[in-house]
Motif scaffolding. Structure first.
Motif: not given
Length: 293
Positions: A57, A60-64, A69, A84-85, A87
């Motif tokens: 990925h 910028t596609e990091m998510k919960e 990590w 960054q915002d 998770p």
């Protein structure tokens, strides 16, 4: 475990290959070219008969939804990453050279471990890594985690071929690795020599000893113990090129500010040898167009 690895340089690729044997690994990278190569071909490493499949990925596609990590980006990319915002539902393990990231990490609010890598690795392309020297990864809890959780993580990641050990205290672990980096990395980069030059070239050997003395005085460590450790590492990784030498050769910004610069910033007395190597590496970066000032 479902593991997200941020950064696919030499260490990120190496970790992705070994952890991908037993876990669901997702690589998060900056470029679409590298993402495509990883997604289509997996990670190639000579220690494995076939490429290791991974998911890929953009960062910028990091998510919960992940269990862990693993952050393997360079020190100078940490500011932008932590802004960054991110998770926050899973813990982070940060594997950076130096100690310059600790204050920023403490302010981030993330559940975190920090670690050191004692493997030799060389990225040969967007999805190929050479394992040049087998060692281990050591991790310790840094913020907002119980030691028992860090210990459980290390056990789950550990295998005989890719050892991961838990350390009770992050500070001595990071300090000892910092000594090695601040001695070996800048000198091998400045003189374009493999690691064994610390032992085989009398003048480089003397400069290494003086850098080690300065660093030990700042960090409050035993010069005798740390100098012996530096020499042992220089011998066992003798033919390897340091990450700082590779950065200079490939016209990339180095981590000298978070390694040698950290010693310089925390010294209470003049540190002439660290002052010289920091500015000498800056000069090489400037000449290669990767440092503006």
């Amino acid at each position: 475990m479902k593991i997200g690895i941020i950064g696919a340089g030499s260490i990120g690729l190496l970790a992705g290959a070994y952890l991908g044997e037993h876990h669901e690994v997702h690589m998060f990278v900056k470029s679409e070219e590298q993402r495509s190569a990883l997604a289509a071909e997996g990670i190639t490493c000579g220690e494995f008969p076939c490429p290791v499949p991974v998911y890929a990925h953009l960062v910028t596609e990091m998510k919960e939804g992940y269990d862990l990590w693993l952050v393997t980006i360079k020190q100078h990319a940490m500011d932008g990453f932590l802004e960054q915002d991110l998770p926050a539902d899973a813990p982070y393990v940060f594997l950076q050279n130096g100690m310059g990231h600790l204050e920023k990490l403490a302010q981030s609010g993330l559940r975190s471990c920090v670690g050191v890598v004692e493997h030799g690795a060389l990225a040969k392309g967007p999805n190929e890594v050479v394992h040049k020297g087998k060692g281990n990864i050591q991790i310790a809890v840094y913020r907002r985690m119980e030691p028992a959780h860090g210990q459980a993580l290390s056990k789950e990641l550990h295998t005989a071929h890719f050892p991961v050990f838990f350390k009770a205290d992050y500070e001595p672990m990071l300090k000892s690795k910092l000594i090695i980096n601040t001695v070996i990395n800048p000198l091998t980069a400045l003189f374009s020599q493999p690691n064994h030059s610390i032992l085989t070239n009398p003048s480089i050997h003397e400069l290494a000893r003086l850098l080690c003395e300065e660093a030990c005085s700042v960090l409050g460590l035993s010069f005798f113990d740390e100098w012996e450790r530096v020499k042992t590492i220089a011998e066992t990784t003798g033919e390897n090129h340091s990450s700082m030498l590779r950065d200079i050769t490939e016209h990339r910004l180095t981590e000298v500010d978070s390694i040698s610069g950290y010693i310089l910033d925390h010294g209470k007395i003049p540190l002439p040898y660290h002052h010289f190597v920091v500015h000498a590496i800056h000069a090489l970066e400037y000449e290669r167009g990767v440092r503006k000032r």
